[in-house]
Design an enzyme around this catalytic site. Structure first.
Site, PDB file in Angstrom:
ATOM      1  N   ARG A  21       2.581  -1.974   1.596  1.00 61.97           N
ATOM      2  CA  ARG A  21       2.046  -3.323   1.745  1.00 61.97           C
ATOM      3  C   ARG A  21       2.955  -4.296   1.011  1.00 61.97           C
ATOM      4  O   ARG A  21       3.204  -4.125  -0.174  1.00 61.97           O
ATOM      5  CB  ARG A  21       0.630  -3.378   1.157  1.00 61.97           C
ATOM      6  CG  ARG A  21      -0.105  -4.633   1.521  1.00 61.97           C
ATOM      7  CD  ARG A  21      -1.485  -4.646   0.929  1.00 61.97           C
ATOM      8  NE  ARG A  21      -2.375  -3.642   1.501  1.00 61.97           N
ATOM      9  CZ  ARG A  21      -3.664  -3.541   1.171  1.00 61.97           C
ATOM     10  NH1 ARG A  21      -4.187  -4.375   0.294  1.00 61.97           N
ATOM     11  NH2 ARG A  21      -4.426  -2.609   1.715  1.00 61.97           N
ATOM     12  N   SER A 112      -5.135  -5.435   4.881  1.00 58.39           N
ATOM     13  CA  SER A 112      -6.550  -5.506   4.541  1.00 58.39           C
ATOM     14  C   SER A 112      -7.017  -6.931   4.262  1.00 58.39           C
ATOM     15  O   SER A 112      -6.918  -7.791   5.110  1.00 58.39           O
ATOM     16  CB  SER A 112      -6.842  -4.574   3.363  1.00 58.39           C
ATOM     17  OG  SER A 112      -8.226  -4.485   3.137  1.00 58.39           O
ATOM     18  N   HIS A 113      -7.473  -7.167   3.038  1.00 59.35           N
ATOM     19  CA  HIS A 113      -8.059  -8.459   2.687  1.00 59.35           C
ATOM     20  C   HIS A 113      -7.017  -9.430   2.164  1.00 59.35           C
ATOM     21  O   HIS A 113      -7.370 -10.533   1.738  1.00 59.35           O
ATOM     22  CB  HIS A 113      -9.129  -8.221   1.628  1.00 59.35           C
ATOM     23  CG  HIS A 113      -8.623  -7.339   0.527  1.00 59.35           C
ATOM     24  ND1 HIS A 113      -8.474  -5.985   0.692  1.00 59.35           N
ATOM     25  CD2 HIS A 113      -8.172  -7.629  -0.709  1.00 59.35           C
ATOM     26  CE1 HIS A 113      -7.968  -5.466  -0.424  1.00 59.35           C
ATOM     27  NE2 HIS A 113      -7.768  -6.434  -1.290  1.00 59.35           N
ATOM     28  N   ASP A 277     -13.721  -8.167   6.194  1.00 58.89           N
ATOM     29  CA  ASP A 277     -12.389  -8.588   5.754  1.00 58.89           C
ATOM     30  C   ASP A 277     -11.362  -8.511   6.881  1.00 58.89           C
ATOM     31  O   ASP A 277     -11.712  -8.312   8.039  1.00 58.89           O
ATOM     32  CB  ASP A 277     -11.937  -7.754   4.550  1.00 58.89           C
ATOM     33  CG  ASP A 277     -11.598  -6.323   4.950  1.00 58.89           C
ATOM     34  OD1 ASP A 277     -12.240  -5.819   5.891  1.00 58.89           O
ATOM     35  OD2 ASP A 277     -10.704  -5.722   4.329  1.00 58.89           O
ATOM     36  N   ASP A 279      -9.186  -6.390   8.057  1.00 58.73           N
ATOM     37  CA  ASP A 279      -9.113  -5.247   8.959  1.00 58.73           C
ATOM     38  C   ASP A 279     -10.478  -4.615   9.235  1.00 58.73           C
ATOM     39  O   ASP A 279     -10.558  -3.550   9.851  1.00 58.73           O
ATOM     40  CB  ASP A 279      -8.140  -4.193   8.422  1.00 58.73           C
ATOM     41  CG  ASP A 279      -8.576  -3.638   7.077  1.00 58.73           C
ATOM     42  OD1 ASP A 279      -9.229  -4.372   6.307  1.00 58.73           O
ATOM     43  OD2 ASP A 279      -8.283  -2.459   6.791  1.00 58.73           O
ATOM     44  N   ASP A 281     -12.925  -3.282   7.292  1.00 57.85           N
ATOM     45  CA  ASP A 281     -13.539  -2.145   6.595  1.00 57.85           C
ATOM     46  C   ASP A 281     -14.450  -2.570   5.442  1.00 57.85           C
ATOM     47  O   ASP A 281     -15.260  -1.781   4.977  1.00 57.85           O
ATOM     48  CB  ASP A 281     -12.484  -1.112   6.141  1.00 57.85           C
ATOM     49  CG  ASP A 281     -11.412  -1.699   5.260  1.00 57.85           C
ATOM     50  OD1 ASP A 281     -11.441  -2.923   4.997  1.00 57.85           O
ATOM     51  OD2 ASP A 281     -10.525  -0.929   4.830  1.00 57.85           O
ATOM     52  N   ARG A 282     -14.324  -3.810   4.975  1.00 55.52           N
ATOM     53  CA  ARG A 282     -15.202  -4.251   3.877  1.00 55.52           C
ATOM     54  C   ARG A 282     -16.409  -5.006   4.415  1.00 55.52           C
ATOM     55  O   ARG A 282     -16.396  -5.504   5.533  1.00 55.52           O
ATOM     56  CB  ARG A 282     -14.442  -5.181   2.929  1.00 55.52           C
ATOM     57  CG  ARG A 282     -13.335  -4.489   2.190  1.00 55.52           C
ATOM     58  CD  ARG A 282     -12.746  -5.392   1.133  1.00 55.52           C
ATOM     59  NE  ARG A 282     -11.777  -4.641   0.346  1.00 55.52           N
ATOM     60  CZ  ARG A 282     -11.311  -5.000  -0.826  1.00 55.52           C
ATOM     61  NH1 ARG A 282     -11.720  -6.143  -1.375  1.00 55.52           N
ATOM     62  NH2 ARG A 282     -10.446  -4.260  -1.474  1.00 55.52           N
ATOM     63  N   THR A 344     -10.755   5.480  -7.469  1.00 53.03           N
ATOM     64  CA  THR A 344     -10.750   4.350  -6.543  1.00 53.03           C
ATOM     65  C   THR A 344      -9.873   4.648  -5.323  1.00 53.03           C
ATOM     66  O   THR A 344      -8.784   5.169  -5.461  1.00 53.03           O
ATOM     67  CB  THR A 344     -10.213   3.107  -7.271  1.00 53.03           C
ATOM     68  OG1 THR A 344     -11.132   2.794  -8.311  1.00 53.03           O
ATOM     69  CG2 THR A 344     -10.070   1.929  -6.328  1.00 53.03           C
ATOM     70  N   GLU A 364     -17.356  -0.386  -5.286  1.00 51.01           N
ATOM     71  CA  GLU A 364     -17.799  -1.700  -5.759  1.00 51.01           C
ATOM     72  C   GLU A 364     -17.075  -2.842  -5.067  1.00 51.01           C
ATOM     73  O   GLU A 364     -17.538  -3.973  -5.095  1.00 51.01           O
ATOM     74  CB  GLU A 364     -17.628  -1.820  -7.276  1.00 51.01           C
ATOM     75  CG  GLU A 364     -16.243  -1.446  -7.833  1.00 51.01           C
ATOM     76  CD  GLU A 364     -15.125  -2.343  -7.419  1.00 51.01           C
ATOM     77  OE1 GLU A 364     -15.347  -3.568  -7.391  1.00 51.01           O
ATOM     78  OE2 GLU A 364     -14.017  -1.853  -7.126  1.00 51.01           O
ATOM     79  N   LYS A 376     -13.993   3.182   5.255  1.00 51.49           N
ATOM     80  CA  LYS A 376     -15.167   2.353   5.037  1.00 51.49           C
ATOM     81  C   LYS A 376     -15.316   1.439   6.248  1.00 51.49           C
ATOM     82  O   LYS A 376     -14.364   1.241   7.001  1.00 51.49           O
ATOM     83  CB  LYS A 376     -15.052   1.573   3.733  1.00 51.49           C
ATOM     84  CG  LYS A 376     -13.822   0.719   3.584  1.00 51.49           C
ATOM     85  CD  LYS A 376     -13.770   0.165   2.169  1.00 51.49           C
ATOM     86  CE  LYS A 376     -12.518  -0.660   1.946  1.00 51.49           C
ATOM     87  NZ  LYS A 376     -11.557   0.017   1.049  1.00 51.49           N
ATOM     88  N   ARG A 496      -7.943  -5.026 -13.473  1.00 50.12           N
ATOM     89  CA  ARG A 496      -9.362  -5.091 -13.124  1.00 50.12           C
ATOM     90  C   ARG A 496     -10.175  -4.534 -14.288  1.00 50.12           C
ATOM     91  O   ARG A 496      -9.871  -3.469 -14.814  1.00 50.12           O
ATOM     92  CB  ARG A 496      -9.659  -4.279 -11.873  1.00 50.12           C
ATOM     93  CG  ARG A 496      -8.846  -4.675 -10.651  1.00 50.12           C
ATOM     94  CD  ARG A 496      -9.581  -4.287  -9.377  1.00 50.12           C
ATOM     95  NE  ARG A 496      -8.723  -4.278  -8.211  1.00 50.12           N
ATOM     96  CZ  ARG A 496      -8.310  -5.362  -7.544  1.00 50.12           C
ATOM     97  NH1 ARG A 496      -8.661  -6.555  -7.956  1.00 50.12           N
ATOM     98  NH2 ARG A 496      -7.532  -5.256  -6.477  1.00 50.12           N
TER      99      ARG A 496
HETATM  100  C1  G1P Z   1      -8.819  -2.224  -3.993  1.00 52.22           C
HETATM  101  C2  G1P Z   1     -10.224  -1.850  -4.370  1.00 52.22           C
HETATM  102  C3  G1P Z   1     -10.519  -0.431  -3.946  1.00 52.22           C
HETATM  103  C4  G1P Z   1     -10.237  -0.286  -2.448  1.00 52.22           C
HETATM  104  C5  G1P Z   1      -8.845  -0.767  -2.131  1.00 52.22           C
HETATM  105  C6  G1P Z   1      -8.601  -0.776  -0.638  1.00 52.22           C
HETATM  106  O1  G1P Z   1      -7.900  -1.393  -4.638  1.00 52.22           O
HETATM  107  O2  G1P Z   1     -10.430  -1.989  -5.754  1.00 52.22           O
HETATM  108  O3  G1P Z   1     -11.841  -0.128  -4.247  1.00 52.22           O
HETATM  109  O4  G1P Z   1     -10.380   1.040  -2.052  1.00 52.22           O
HETATM  110  O5  G1P Z   1      -8.662  -2.091  -2.604  1.00 52.22           O
HETATM  111  O6  G1P Z   1      -9.490  -1.611   0.034  1.00 52.22           O
HETATM  112  P1  G1P Z   1      -7.134  -1.828  -5.967  1.00 52.22           P
HETATM  113  O7  G1P Z   1      -6.426  -3.118  -5.675  1.00 52.22           O
HETATM  114  O8  G1P Z   1      -8.178  -2.013  -7.017  1.00 52.22           O
HETATM  115  O9  G1P Z   1      -6.218  -0.676  -6.262  1.00 52.22           O
HETATM  116 ZN    ZN Z   2      -9.804  -3.890   4.359  1.00 49.36          ZN
END
Ligand code: G1P
Ligand code: ZN
Length: 543
Positions: A21, A112-113, A277, A279, A281-282, A344, A364, A376, A496
């Site tokens: 990414r 993703s987001h 989001d 893609d 999945d959220r 995670t 979360e 997800k 985080r």
């Molecule tokens: C973040 C979220 C995690 C999720 C991931 C992909 O990852 O915290 O729960 O699985 O995005 O959507 P992080 O940026 O914390 O590594």
């Molecule tokens: Zn996503």
């Protein structure tokens, strides 16, 4: 004609992440996407004659990279690629298409987001035959391959691929099939949920608003919520996927889905609000006047999933990522089913789901899902909520209050310190890691540290070990602060901090989380020396 293009070996892949990414500009460098894709193809032993799924969230570069991937797949011996029309496949739909068609795997093009457009981000990840993100054994092999990769294979010449017309064409010897990105996924949802009950609930006056955030779920939500379930046209907003998501940050939280949040708190709120989001999945769920924290949502879904036909048999077990609150643990205990705590990232749920050890899982970070796919799934979560509300005939607010009165409440907040220097963030984590042993017994106001550790996970199915998955500080009485660095950011580091406090069922259940957690938040800042290492006194985002 197959051509072999020479490249210099290199890798930009973050260790431990399931794909690549980066900013769009980085992906636009010559041979950049190709190098990653070839590294993936080179570690796939069985690609000759195999089926590959390709789709993305429609962001800027999506079509261009699909074109490259198709020509490379043909040159690498795949027999068939399945592509969502317009290059569109939500991440959970891609997972389903891989499973349904017995594909070897899939390339999912998304960040993703993260924001999209020419100044946004792009990403590619590889999902394996079970439909889930490649596990570390595979991503590690991809990474190792890219470090020695000196060529990629592609097909030269030929017309551009028409992504708009359903049906089959050929690229070289390979069949390219453009599929409806929505139909199979929508059919799967009909097998899991009681659409009649939801329709009846709607007919009784139940209303909703779904914000697709100009990202991939628009077509899915239009089809499922408006066409199949009959919610009024306009119930889905921002339903056309745009290459730059309309300039917005397609992350469904109270910061980036503010419009929806404000509407749900206002006088004209529908009964139910939700968003997904980039893609798909959220998910974010907000009842009229009631925001639902994702960790609470997971617990509520676990407690009520049996009300949906797909889960009427009950749950084999549940899993949550370590930083997710322990609200679902109490539900698992009440249901007398196993609870798994994983690092995670969705890939850690894959083995448990494949082995039938868990049915439902979540994080979360607004992610929930089940064994129906291996990702997800934002719309799935929305439909499970709708099914539960339809059967129970209560509001979101009533459901959540009832849940707290039964199980107690895990007050919870996540603080993100974004774009901090990698050096500062690494130093903070190293210093805290070095001091874990001396923390127990330390006092911060009324709070006393009971234990501290560096979370490591042993996969119960394949025995693989993942270390360094987050620093956990546990206080007497069960409160907790967890620190970890994001693996998905594309610039600098994101720290985080996850803060949680349990309030028993007979305690104060409707306090403002920020107030309920203020002492813990301060302790968390002090223990890690956040200001000293990052220069920040306040997080950028609290969710
Ligand atoms: C973040 C979220 C995690 C999720 C991931 C992909 O990852 O915290 O729960 O699985 O995005 O959507 P992080 O940026 O914390 O590594
Ligand atoms: Zn996503």
């Amino acid at each position: 004609m197959i051509s072999t293009v020479s490249v210099t070996p290199f890798s930009d892949q973050k260790p431990g992440t399931s794909g690549l990414r980066k900013a769009v500009g980085v992906f636009q460098q010559p041979h950049y996407a190709e190098t990653f894709i070839q590294s993936v193809f080179d570690v796939l032993a069985d690609k000759a004659g195999a089926v590959l799924v390709i789709g993305g969230d429609g962001r800027f570069l999506n079509r261009e990279v699909i074109g490259k991937a198709v020509r490379m797949a043909a040159a690498n011996g795949f027999a068939r690629v399945l592509i969502g029309r317009g290059g569109i496949l939500s991440t959970p739909a891609a997972s389903h298409v891989i499973r349904l068609n017995g594909a070897l795997g899939g390339l999912i093009l998304s960040a993703s987001h993260n924001p999209g457009g020419p100044d946004g981000d792009f990403g590619i990840k590889y999902n394996i035959a079970n439909g889930g993100p490649a596990p570390e054994s595979v991503t590690g092999a991809i990474h190792a391959r890219s470090l020695v990769l000196d060529r990629y294979l592609t097909l030269e010449g030929g017309a551009d691929i028409d992504l708009e017309t359903l049906g089959e064409t050929r690229v070289g010897d390979m069949v390219v099939e453009i599929i409806d990105p929505v139909a199979a996924y929508a059919d799967l949802m009909e097998t899991l949920f009681d659409f009649d009950a939801i329709r009846a609930h709607r007919a009784r006056g139940f209303t909703l608003s779904f914000d697709a955030m100009s990202a991939v779920t628009g077509p899915y939500a239009h089809e499922i919520l408006e066409r199949r379930l009959g919610f009024t046209p306009g119930s889905v907003v921002n339903g056309v996927p745009l290459e730059d998501f309309g300039g917005h940050h397609p992350d469904p939280n109270i910061v980036h889905a503010r419009e929806l949040y404000d509407r749900m708190m206002g006088p004209d709120a529908p009964d139910f609000g939700a968003a997904s989001d980039g893609d798909g999945d959220r998910n974010l769920v907000i009842g009229r006047g009631r925001f639902v924290a994702p960790s609470d949502a997971l617990a509520i879904l676990a407690a009520n999933a049996h009300l949906a036909p797909g889960y009427a048999r009950g749950l084999a077990g549940v899993a949550r990522s370590m930083p997710t609150s322990a609200a679902v643990d109490r539900v698992a205990a009440a249901l007398d089913i196993p609870l798994h705590e994983t690092p995670t990232g969705w890939k850690f749920f894959g083995n448990l789901l494949d082995a039938g050890q868990v049915t439902l899982c979540g994080e979360e970070s607004a992610g929930a899902g089940s064994d129906h796919v291996r990702e997800k799934d934002g719309l799935w979560a929305v439909l499970l909520w709708l099914n539960i509300l339809a059967v129970r005939g209560v509001s979101v607010d009533e459901l959540i209050q009832e849940h707290w009165r039964r199980f107690g409440r895990n007050y919870y907040v996540r603080h993100d310190y974004e774009g901090v220097s990698s050096e500062g963030a690494d130093a903070l984590m190293a210093a805290l890691r070095g001091r874990l042993a001396e923390l127990p017994g330390q006092r911060h106001g009324d709070l006393v540290i009971a234990s501290a550790d560096d979370f490591a996970y042993v996969d119960p199915v394949d025995g693989s070990v993942s270390e360094g998955q987050g620093l956990r500080i546990l206080f007497e009485g069960g409160s907790r602060v967890v620190y970890r660095l994001s693996g998905t950011g594309t610039s600098g580091a994101t720290l985080r901090v996850y803060i949680e406090r349990y309030e028993p069922a007979d305690g104060v259940l409707d306090a403002d989380p920020a107030e309920a957690l203020s002492a813990l938040v301060e302790a968390g800042k002090a223990i890690a020396g956040i200001e000293r290492f990052t220069g920040r006194t306040m997080p950028d985002v609290a969710t």
